[in-house]
Design a protein around this motif. Sequence first.
Motif, short mmCIF file in Angstrom:
data_model
loop_
_atom_site.label_atom_id
_atom_site.label_comp_id
_atom_site.label_asym_id
_atom_site.label_seq_id
_atom_site.Cartn_x
_atom_site.Cartn_y
_atom_site.Cartn_z
N GLU A 161 0.84 -1.20 0.00
CA GLU A 161 0.00 0.00 0.00
C GLU A 161 0.87 1.25 0.00
O GLU A 161 0.54 2.26 -0.65
CB GLU A 161 -0.91 0.01 1.23
CG GLU A 161 -1.95 -1.12 1.27
CD GLU A 161 -3.13 -0.88 0.35
OE1 GLU A 161 -3.07 0.04 -0.50
OE2 GLU A 161 -4.14 -1.62 0.48
N LEU A 188 -5.53 4.70 5.24
CA LEU A 188 -6.08 3.85 4.18
C LEU A 188 -7.26 3.00 4.64
O LEU A 188 -7.80 2.23 3.87
CB LEU A 188 -4.97 2.94 3.64
CG LEU A 188 -3.77 3.66 3.02
CD1 LEU A 188 -2.73 2.64 2.54
CD2 LEU A 188 -4.20 4.55 1.86
N ASP A 196 1.61 6.91 -6.51
CA ASP A 196 0.32 7.49 -6.93
C ASP A 196 -0.34 6.64 -8.01
O ASP A 196 -0.77 7.14 -9.06
CB ASP A 196 0.51 8.93 -7.42
CG ASP A 196 -0.83 9.66 -7.60
OD1 ASP A 196 -1.80 9.28 -6.91
OD2 ASP A 196 -0.89 10.61 -8.40
N THR A 229 0.69 4.12 -2.86
CA THR A 229 0.45 5.52 -2.47
C THR A 229 1.61 6.40 -2.92
O THR A 229 1.40 7.50 -3.45
CB THR A 229 0.27 5.62 -0.95
OG1 THR A 229 -0.83 4.80 -0.54
CG2 THR A 229 -0.01 7.06 -0.53
#
Length: 337
Positions: free
Chosen positions: A183, A332, A190, A187
């Motif tokens: 994750e 998240l 992007d 992130t």
Amino acid sequence: MKIVHPNTEKAFMRIRIKTLAFAALATLGALPTLTFAQDSWPNKPISLVVPYPPGGTSDIVGRQIAQRLREELGQPVIVENRAGAATAIGAAYVARAPKDGYTLLLSAGTTFTVNPHLNDKLQYKLEDFAPVSLVCTVPFAFVVKKDFPAKTLKEFTAYAKANPNKINNATNGQGSMVHLLGEMIATGLDVKMAQVHYKGAAPAMADLMGGIVDSNVEALTNAVPNVNAGQYRALAVLSLERQALLPDVPTFRELGYPDIAGDTWYGVFAPVGTPEPVVTKLNAALRKITSSPEFVDGMRKLGNEAKSGSPADLLTTTKEQNKVWGGLIKRLNITLQ
């Protein structure tokens, strides 16, 4: 008016003085006994609880530590595998153990930095433990299947942006460190990837080699032999510096993503309340072990990096990473299913 004979009064005084003297001697006698118990530690076998099944990296690390502790302390150190519930079973067991230095925990970082944010019914907390020493860190690599169209991280990022949620990224399970690192990569780059959760590293790795999933974050222990054998390719490592076992693989930081960095670690903890002289003696033994060429080389062959430090250093590392992973989990909205 009751008259007490002077001789009787003197007899009472003598008895009282003797009673107080015996009490004082008994109190003083208790202190050397306690000191002796601590000075003579250890005088029986020690149990090192590894909260994972036998055979994995954590078990190998635990057995190397146990062997060398036995040599340093002069007593058998027995590895006790108490697996289950993402290390929670083993951690809870040690939290309830006697506070005498004979039951220790080889903790993974996730025990205190991830689990508390995903499980509000844990039977332990960080405050139940006395940190002893960091043992090693575990670097990770971001890998893709061997026929994935992107050959570099730049190409991977462009492909992922052009194909949102079409890249299947394998994890070792919902809420695992590998999941969190996956994750973090998505992130940081992007991009949007579909996280595919497996029950452990082995099935995730098997499906990556079989081409069923596209990518994975793997500990160097698993990644190095498979990358060298051409089973899949490494695009970047998540450590701050390049890894000696994968010298041609760049870091995310040098590729322009300084925020994509992370590892996990192993450290030794004792139940809180363990006498400070025992913790001090344990820390000294572990620092000697983890700085020895034999242990450094043994960890390097696994893809790990030997580390050491004071109990305060381990506590600081734990609290800092607790904030990092807790923040990511909250941001998240990651939960256990």
